[in-house]
Design an enzyme around this catalytic site. Structure first.
Site, short mmCIF file in Angstrom:
data_model
loop_
_atom_site.label_atom_id
_atom_site.label_comp_id
_atom_site.label_asym_id
_atom_site.label_seq_id
_atom_site.Cartn_x
_atom_site.Cartn_y
_atom_site.Cartn_z
N THR A 35 27.78 -12.97 -24.87
CA THR A 35 26.90 -13.86 -24.10
C THR A 35 25.67 -14.14 -24.95
O THR A 35 24.84 -13.27 -25.17
CB THR A 35 26.49 -13.22 -22.77
OG1 THR A 35 27.65 -12.90 -22.01
CG2 THR A 35 25.63 -14.19 -21.97
N LYS A 70 28.64 -18.99 -18.08
CA LYS A 70 28.35 -17.55 -18.04
C LYS A 70 26.91 -17.30 -17.59
O LYS A 70 26.64 -16.39 -16.79
CB LYS A 70 28.59 -16.94 -19.41
CG LYS A 70 28.19 -15.46 -19.53
CD LYS A 70 28.99 -14.58 -18.60
CE LYS A 70 28.51 -13.13 -18.62
NZ LYS A 70 28.75 -12.45 -19.90
N LYS A 126 18.35 -9.91 -20.64
CA LYS A 126 18.55 -10.90 -21.70
C LYS A 126 19.24 -12.15 -21.17
O LYS A 126 18.83 -13.28 -21.45
CB LYS A 126 19.36 -10.27 -22.84
CG LYS A 126 19.74 -11.19 -23.97
CD LYS A 126 21.18 -11.70 -23.85
CE LYS A 126 22.19 -10.58 -23.96
NZ LYS A 126 23.59 -11.09 -23.90
#
Length: 304
Positions: free
Chosen positions: A95, A172, A240
């Site tokens: 990701t 995502k 994050k």
């Protein structure tokens, strides 16, 4: 994550034979040794670098934890890009930011390779049981070649969002920002419930019986109540992803204040040196919620 995914490729017979060995490399070499020990009857070749893996394989899967780690492994002199040549395919399951995926795609294609972004929805548990969800974009031929074999072994579903790299990452970040916002709201709800004298376990049961029920609440709730934050999806990684999602929303001109507030909470929890929970599960944001609450219940909980 990578260990579980590799295990699924071996268990499902996609790789691990003399004809189709599983070729691996890890920044921590002992993890490769542990994988071989776990599957003594499978053919596993351990290489000295990412470059060696790419040069040995038609399709290479990469799963790294952070943008910095991904960049380091991709760009190193003996890294992923160094091994790319005509006919080599890279499937990146991390990701990252859109720009990171797009940069890697351009570099791979420039050397005659093929690139598919395939970030996954799911944590260590789904990775180990082959229940990940792959969110893909990029080279359609690569997707078609692996969707019913490798992706099916490692996941329960695979989605293709088109040939433009970046759309898998967008999907995502939408998923993970929503998950983080849900978990933050759930944590505040549980803290409120216990602070006004309600039984936390009973409230988890109630929530699980109504329209707002969620597997996340059912899995995390009982553990949160007893301070069990054994990591499946580390808090620092959730933080994050939410930061990346906030940046994506700002660029797109989308009102995103709920997520932005949750992102701030996750970032603060990750950076809290006293709590020291960055490596714990993302459910550990619950500990910051209690730390910043002044209710009698929260004060007692913090003292335990």
């Amino acid at each position: 994550m990578g260990e579980g995914m590799a295990g699924c490729l071996l268990s499902e017979g996609v790789a691990g034979t003399k004809e189709k060995p599983l070729v691996v490399w890890n920044r921590t070499g002992s993890k490769c040794t542990a994988l071989k020990d776990k599957f003594p009857d499978k053919v596993i070749e351990v290489k000295d670098s990412a470059k060696d893996v790419v040069e040995s394989c038609g399709v290479t899967y990469s799963m790294l934890s952070t943008p910095d780690a991904s960049r380091a492994v991709f760009d190193a002199a003996d890294g992923v890009l160094a091994g790319v040549a005509e006919g080599r395919s890279i499937v990146d399951c991390a990701t990252l930011a859109e720009a990171d995926m797009q940069r890697m795609n351009e570099a791979v294609v420039a050397k005659g390779g093929r690139f598919l972004e395939a970030p996954v929805s799911g944590s260590k548990g789904p990775a180990a049981t082959g229940a990940l969800i792959f969110l893909c974009a990029g080279n359609k031929a690569v997707f078609d070649e692996i969707v019913d074999s490798a992706l099916a072994a490692m996941g329960k579903a695979s989605h293709y969002f088109g040939s433009e790299v970046g759309y898998g990452t967008r999907a995502k970040l939408v998923v993970n920002s929503l998950m983080g916002s849900m978990l933050a709201a759930f944590g505040e709800g549980l803290a409120l419930a216990e602070s006004v004298g309600l039984d936390g376990s009973k409230m988890v049961e109630v929530i699980g019986q109504g329209a707002i029920q969620s597997p996340v609440f059912g899995l995390k709730g009982p553990k949160m109540l007893v301070k069990d934050h054994a990591p499946n999806f580390p808090l620092k990684h959730a933080s994050k992803d939410m930061t990346l999602a906030s940046a994506m929303a700002k660029k797109a001109g989308v009102e995103f204040s709920v997520n932005n507030q949750a992102e701030s909470l996750f970032r603060k929890a990750t950076e809290d040196k006293e709590l020291n929970i960055a490596d714990e599960d993302f459910s550990a944001v619950f500990e910051l919620i209690h730390k910043e609450s002044t209710s009698e219940y929260s004060r007692k909980r913090k003292a335990e």
